[in-house]
Scaffold this motif. Structure first.
Motif, short mmCIF file in Angstrom:
data_model
loop_
_atom_site.label_atom_id
_atom_site.label_comp_id
_atom_site.label_asym_id
_atom_site.label_seq_id
_atom_site.Cartn_x
_atom_site.Cartn_y
_atom_site.Cartn_z
N LYS A 59 0.83 -1.22 0.00
CA LYS A 59 0.00 0.00 0.00
C LYS A 59 0.85 1.26 0.00
O LYS A 59 0.43 2.31 -0.47
N TYR A 63 -0.45 4.75 -1.53
CA TYR A 63 -1.05 5.56 -0.47
C TYR A 63 0.07 5.83 0.54
O TYR A 63 0.19 5.13 1.54
N MET A 103 -7.96 -2.48 -1.06
CA MET A 103 -7.63 -1.04 -1.13
C MET A 103 -8.17 -0.44 -2.43
O MET A 103 -8.66 0.70 -2.44
N PHE A 107 -10.53 2.79 -2.33
CA PHE A 107 -10.10 4.07 -2.90
C PHE A 107 -10.76 4.41 -4.24
O PHE A 107 -10.68 5.55 -4.69
N TYR A 116 -4.37 7.96 -5.23
CA TYR A 116 -4.19 6.51 -5.19
C TYR A 116 -4.32 5.92 -6.60
O TYR A 116 -3.48 5.15 -7.06
N THR A 245 -4.43 -3.54 4.71
CA THR A 245 -5.76 -2.97 4.41
C THR A 245 -6.19 -1.87 5.38
O THR A 245 -7.33 -1.43 5.32
N CYS A 246 -5.30 -1.43 6.28
CA CYS A 246 -5.66 -0.28 7.14
C CYS A 246 -5.46 1.00 6.33
O CYS A 246 -4.37 1.24 5.80
N TYR A 247 -6.51 1.79 6.23
CA TYR A 247 -6.44 2.94 5.31
C TYR A 247 -6.82 4.27 5.98
O TYR A 247 -6.95 5.29 5.30
N TRP A 268 -1.08 8.84 7.55
CA TRP A 268 -1.72 7.65 8.12
C TRP A 268 -2.07 7.89 9.58
O TRP A 268 -1.29 8.47 10.34
#
Ligand code: SF4
Ligand code: SF4
Length: 353
Positions: A59, A63, A103, A107, A116, A245-247, A268
């Motif tokens: 990611k 991102y 993601m 996004f 992204y 997958t933490c966004y 983040w």
């Protein structure tokens, strides 16, 4: 062109050069005895083919941890668009491909995140097969099969050769100038390919039955397990940036002290941080580590009802290996919760007759 080919590992340099013709190759490299990171590489010998989980997941290429969205000087406001550089992301394993797929869903939902999406569009993703270690549980999360929406090319290691799937037209184009590299597959290649994936499926050392995962998370909201784990949580937030997958992010305005200008920055954030759910009036919706840990687990294993209604854990094991308190043992926690769920019907009315 066909979709499936093979090529000899002796020819990997030629394959690498074909990738390089698109852009900078980013691949796992060894950074310490026990850790790996995706970095730009100039030659194949830099690649750590043995790497399973990198410290940060892919990611970070789409991102970034911190980026400027807008800046201003006096009354002039400038919208910052990302500098896009073509790149090839090599060596992405099935769990991380599933993470990328999630993601992409997040996004590209309205309102779309064009930073992204522009970076994603400029990147060819090359997946690579792997064998699970003692922390991998992608099979339990249903993410052990490569997510074909997330890669352009996928390589399966079948011994002396790679079995290669080429999925997108831009990936096909990389090999047009080297007709000799890719060979047609034979029945023997197909057999080796099937053997590999069968052996891999049997190689998982940990896991749980996931068919009642949502029910488990719903029914065990007040299980004492959460109190026990939450009270050991340091709220360090390590488990969040490492998760593919933490966004969640925060948006901060940083004004210059000397000039009439400043920047609006996105960086983040982590739902495990004390202030994550703090709102005006100093009220905190999740004031203690127990609340925050439960929330994080729920998002990972139950998913939000809206907008996507899916679990967001892909079973990579990064949170397990990076938690300083040893409490992000997702498999162990789920097994404990499931044991409770299985016990409960015995106490129900049907069993009281
Ligand atoms: S919750 Fe943990 S195991 Fe699951 S995807 Fe995130 S880091 Fe990987
Ligand atoms: S890494 Fe472990 S200790 Fe740190 S916030 Fe996550 S669960 Fe808590």
């Amino acid at each position: 062109m066909e979709r499936f080919y093979c090529f000899s590992k002796d020819k990997f340099l030629d394959f690498f050069k074909a990738l390089e013709s698109f852009g900078t190759v980013q691949a796992p490299v060894r950074v310490t005895d026990q850790s790996f990171a995706f970095r730009a590489v100039k030659e194949p010998k830099e690649i750590a083919f043995e790497a399973l989980r990198t410290i940060l997941p892919p990611k970070k290429f789409f991102y970034p941890g911190r980026e400027t969205l807008v800046s201003w000087q006096g009354n002039e406001v400038k919208d910052h668009q990302p500098e896009i550089q073509k790149q090839v992301l090599f060596g992405v394993h099935p769990c991380d491909l599933a993470g990328l797929g999630i993601m992409d869903t997040i996004f590209s939902a309205e309102p779309q995140d064009n930073h992204y999406l522009l970076r994603r569009e400029a990147t060819i993703v090359v997946g690579l097969s792997c064998m699970p270690d003692k922390h991998c549980f992608c099979k339990s999360m249903g993410t052990d099969t490569p997510d074909s929406s997330a890669y352009d090319i996928f390589l399966t290691d079948i011994g002396e050769e790679y079995f290669i799937e080429i999925k997108t037209p831009r990936a096909y184009a990389l090999f047009e100038n080297d007709q000799l590299l890719l060979k047609p597959i034979t029945e023997e290649h197909r057999e080796k390919y099937k053997d590999f994936w069968l052996k891999r499926s049997e190689a998982f050392q940990i896991g749980f039955a996931s068919d009642n995962l949502r029910a488990t998370m719903d029914m065990e909201w007040d299980n004492p397990v959460w109190e026990e784990l939450g009270n050991r949580c340091l709220s360090c937030g390590n488990c969040v940036p490492v998760c593919p997958t933490c966004y969640c992010f925060d948006v901060i305005d940083v004004a210059s002290l000397h000039e009439d200008g400043g920047e609006r920055i996105r960086e983040w954030d982590a739902c495990q941080f004390t202030g994550f759910a703090k709102v005006a009036g100093d009220f905190n919706f999740r004031p203690g580590p127990v609340d925050r840990l439960k929330f994080w687990y729920r998002h990972k294993l139950h998913g939000f009802e809206d907008p996507h209604g899916m679990p967001t854990c892909v079973g990579c094991g990064r949170c397990t290996v990076s938690c300083p308190s040893g409490i992000d043992d997702i498999v162990g926690t789920v097994l404990r919760l499931q044991a409770k769920v299985e016990e409960e019907p015995k106490k129900g009315p049907a069993n009281d007759k």
